[in-house]
Design a protein around this motif. Structure first.
Motif, mmCIF file in Angstrom:
data_model
loop_
_atom_site.group_PDB
_atom_site.id
_atom_site.type_symbol
_atom_site.label_atom_id
_atom_site.label_comp_id
_atom_site.label_asym_id
_atom_site.label_seq_id
_atom_site.Cartn_x
_atom_site.Cartn_y
_atom_site.Cartn_z
ATOM 1 N N UNK A 282 42.100 8.911 10.894
ATOM 2 C CA UNK A 282 41.676 8.679 9.354
ATOM 3 C C UNK A 282 40.464 8.371 8.916
ATOM 4 N N UNK A 283 39.627 7.457 9.953
ATOM 5 C CA UNK A 283 38.384 6.991 9.710
ATOM 6 C C UNK A 283 37.082 7.816 9.394
ATOM 7 N N UNK A 284 37.347 8.905 10.490
ATOM 8 C CA UNK A 284 36.428 9.875 10.646
ATOM 9 C C UNK A 284 36.468 11.196 9.809
ATOM 10 N N UNK A 285 35.801 11.859 9.150
ATOM 11 C CA UNK A 285 35.829 13.160 8.457
ATOM 12 C C UNK A 285 35.341 14.286 9.510
ATOM 13 N N UNK A 286 36.134 15.236 9.636
ATOM 14 C CA UNK A 286 35.597 16.364 10.384
ATOM 15 C C UNK A 286 35.494 16.188 11.909
ATOM 16 N N UNK A 287 36.509 15.433 12.288
ATOM 17 C CA UNK A 287 36.601 15.095 13.584
ATOM 18 C C UNK A 287 36.519 16.354 14.668
ATOM 19 N N UNK A 288 35.742 16.335 15.410
ATOM 20 C CA UNK A 288 35.789 17.485 16.574
ATOM 21 C C UNK A 288 35.991 16.954 17.767
ATOM 22 N N UNK A 289 36.905 17.263 18.531
ATOM 23 C CA UNK A 289 37.015 16.945 19.880
ATOM 24 C C UNK A 289 37.110 18.076 20.971
ATOM 25 N N UNK A 290 36.291 17.785 22.144
ATOM 26 C CA UNK A 290 36.294 18.818 23.125
ATOM 27 C C UNK A 290 36.461 18.002 24.334
ATOM 28 N N UNK A 291 36.813 18.387 25.474
ATOM 29 C CA UNK A 291 37.066 17.777 26.730
ATOM 30 C C UNK A 291 36.686 18.752 27.673
ATOM 31 N N UNK A 292 36.839 18.181 29.171
ATOM 32 C CA UNK A 292 36.377 18.924 30.073
ATOM 33 C C UNK A 292 36.742 17.975 31.641
ATOM 34 N N UNK A 293 36.423 18.592 32.401
ATOM 35 C CA UNK A 293 36.420 17.923 33.925
ATOM 36 C C UNK A 293 37.656 17.029 34.157
ATOM 37 N N UNK A 294 38.945 17.779 33.628
ATOM 38 C CA UNK A 294 40.060 17.221 33.747
ATOM 39 C C UNK A 294 40.520 17.314 35.481
ATOM 40 N N UNK A 295 40.998 16.103 35.830
ATOM 41 C CA UNK A 295 41.507 15.718 37.317
ATOM 42 C C UNK A 295 42.621 15.104 37.168
ATOM 43 N N UNK A 296 43.739 15.187 38.281
ATOM 44 C CA UNK A 296 44.802 14.587 38.263
ATOM 45 C C UNK A 296 45.502 14.607 39.560
ATOM 46 N N UNK A 297 46.020 13.359 40.039
ATOM 47 C CA UNK A 297 46.972 13.389 41.204
ATOM 48 C C UNK A 297 48.371 12.959 40.776
ATOM 49 N N UNK A 298 49.288 12.554 41.534
ATOM 50 C CA UNK A 298 50.520 12.501 41.246
ATOM 51 C C UNK A 298 50.554 10.922 40.477
ATOM 52 N N UNK A 299 49.583 10.100 40.741
ATOM 53 C CA UNK A 299 49.474 8.902 40.020
ATOM 54 C C UNK A 299 48.402 8.472 39.238
ATOM 55 N N UNK B 83 40.192 7.405 31.820
ATOM 56 C CA UNK B 83 40.901 7.286 32.954
ATOM 57 C C UNK B 83 42.622 7.052 32.985
ATOM 58 N N UNK B 84 43.377 7.681 33.506
ATOM 59 C CA UNK B 84 44.964 7.817 33.485
ATOM 60 C C UNK B 84 45.705 7.283 34.539
ATOM 61 N N UNK C 239 50.409 16.853 35.628
ATOM 62 C CA UNK C 239 49.604 15.774 35.032
ATOM 63 C C UNK C 239 48.298 16.225 34.333
ATOM 64 N N UNK C 240 47.491 17.252 35.203
ATOM 65 C CA UNK C 240 46.669 17.762 34.451
ATOM 66 C C UNK C 240 46.925 18.501 33.188
ATOM 67 N N UNK C 241 48.082 19.102 33.023
ATOM 68 C CA UNK C 241 48.613 19.955 32.044
ATOM 69 C C UNK C 241 49.004 18.643 30.932
ATOM 70 N N UNK C 242 49.333 17.645 31.226
ATOM 71 C CA UNK C 242 49.624 16.435 30.365
ATOM 72 C C UNK C 242 48.261 15.950 29.680
ATOM 73 N N UNK C 243 47.430 15.870 30.571
ATOM 74 C CA UNK C 243 46.141 15.418 29.861
ATOM 75 C C UNK C 243 45.408 16.372 28.857
ATOM 76 N N UNK C 244 45.533 17.685 29.333
ATOM 77 C CA UNK C 244 45.133 18.946 28.727
ATOM 78 C C UNK C 244 45.921 18.642 27.265
ATOM 79 N N UNK C 245 47.188 18.799 27.344
ATOM 80 C CA UNK C 245 48.074 18.702 26.098
ATOM 81 C C UNK C 245 47.926 17.414 25.304
ATOM 82 N N UNK C 246 47.566 16.363 25.838
ATOM 83 C CA UNK C 246 46.937 15.217 24.903
ATOM 84 C C UNK C 246 45.520 15.710 24.049
ATOM 85 N N UNK C 247 44.793 16.021 24.845
ATOM 86 C CA UNK C 247 43.490 16.382 24.185
ATOM 87 C C UNK C 247 43.596 17.610 23.138
ATOM 88 N N UNK C 248 44.311 18.548 23.570
ATOM 89 C CA UNK C 248 44.359 19.651 22.628
ATOM 90 C C UNK C 248 45.047 19.106 21.140
#
Length: 157
Positions: free
Chosen positions: A57-74, A100-101, A5-14
């Motif tokens: 589509x509404x923002x130009x030059x969108x840059x996304x960074x992420x950190x502090x990923x945490x996940x359990x089975x649920x 939150x997921x 699930x941590x990999x899933x969250x990371x893949x989403x933000x990447x």
């Protein structure tokens, strides 16, 4: 910690950082629900993905960074930052978001983003409008109604 699930969250933000909505969509369960201070509640993968496509589509030059990923089975969480220029106002926005997921079938079935609406409105609209109006229920309703109309129009196009 649940590494899947941590990999899933990371893949989403990447994928979000790359504007890769196809990969983002594959991270979501078909019955996903999404909520945030702007759109409040959206149901179903088609509607949620339309929102992400609209936002990208509404923002130009969108840059996304992420950190502090945490996940359990649920459940899981992350902190992410979106930096963009809002095309409608030309103003630069740096939005700090707590996410939150919940997971089902190893996919995201519930996604909730939380951010400071008042701070966002000051950056998006500038002062004094964002400062004076960003906290009022009437202003928030107006902005939310506009966002939903834009999403409806976007889905029709």
């Amino acid at each position: 910690m649940d590494n899947r699930h941590m990999a899933l969250i990371g893949a989403f933000y990447e994928a979000l950082a790359k504007g890769d909505t196809t990969t983002m969509e594959h991270c979501y369960h078909p019955d996903v629900s999404f909520g945030d201070p702007l759109f409040q509640e959206l149901e179903g993968r088609d509607r949620v993905m339309a929102m992400w496509r609209l936002m990208l589509s509404r923002g130009s030059g969108v840059a996304v960074t992420f950190r502090d990923l945490a996940a359990s089975s649920h459940a899981g969480s992350a902190h992410w930052t979106a930096r963009y220029t809002l095309t409608s106002t030309g103003r630069e926005v740096v939005n700090e978001v707590e996410a939150f997921f919940r997971f089902e079938d190893d996919l995201i079935v519930r996604h909730r983003d939380d951010f400071d609406f008042r701070l966002w409105s000051r950056m998006a609209l500038g002062r004094p409008a964002g400062l004076l109006l960003g906290w009022t229920p009437m202003f928030r309703k107006t902005i939310r109604d506009r966002a939903h109309r834009a999403l409806d129009e976007f889905q029709l196009s």
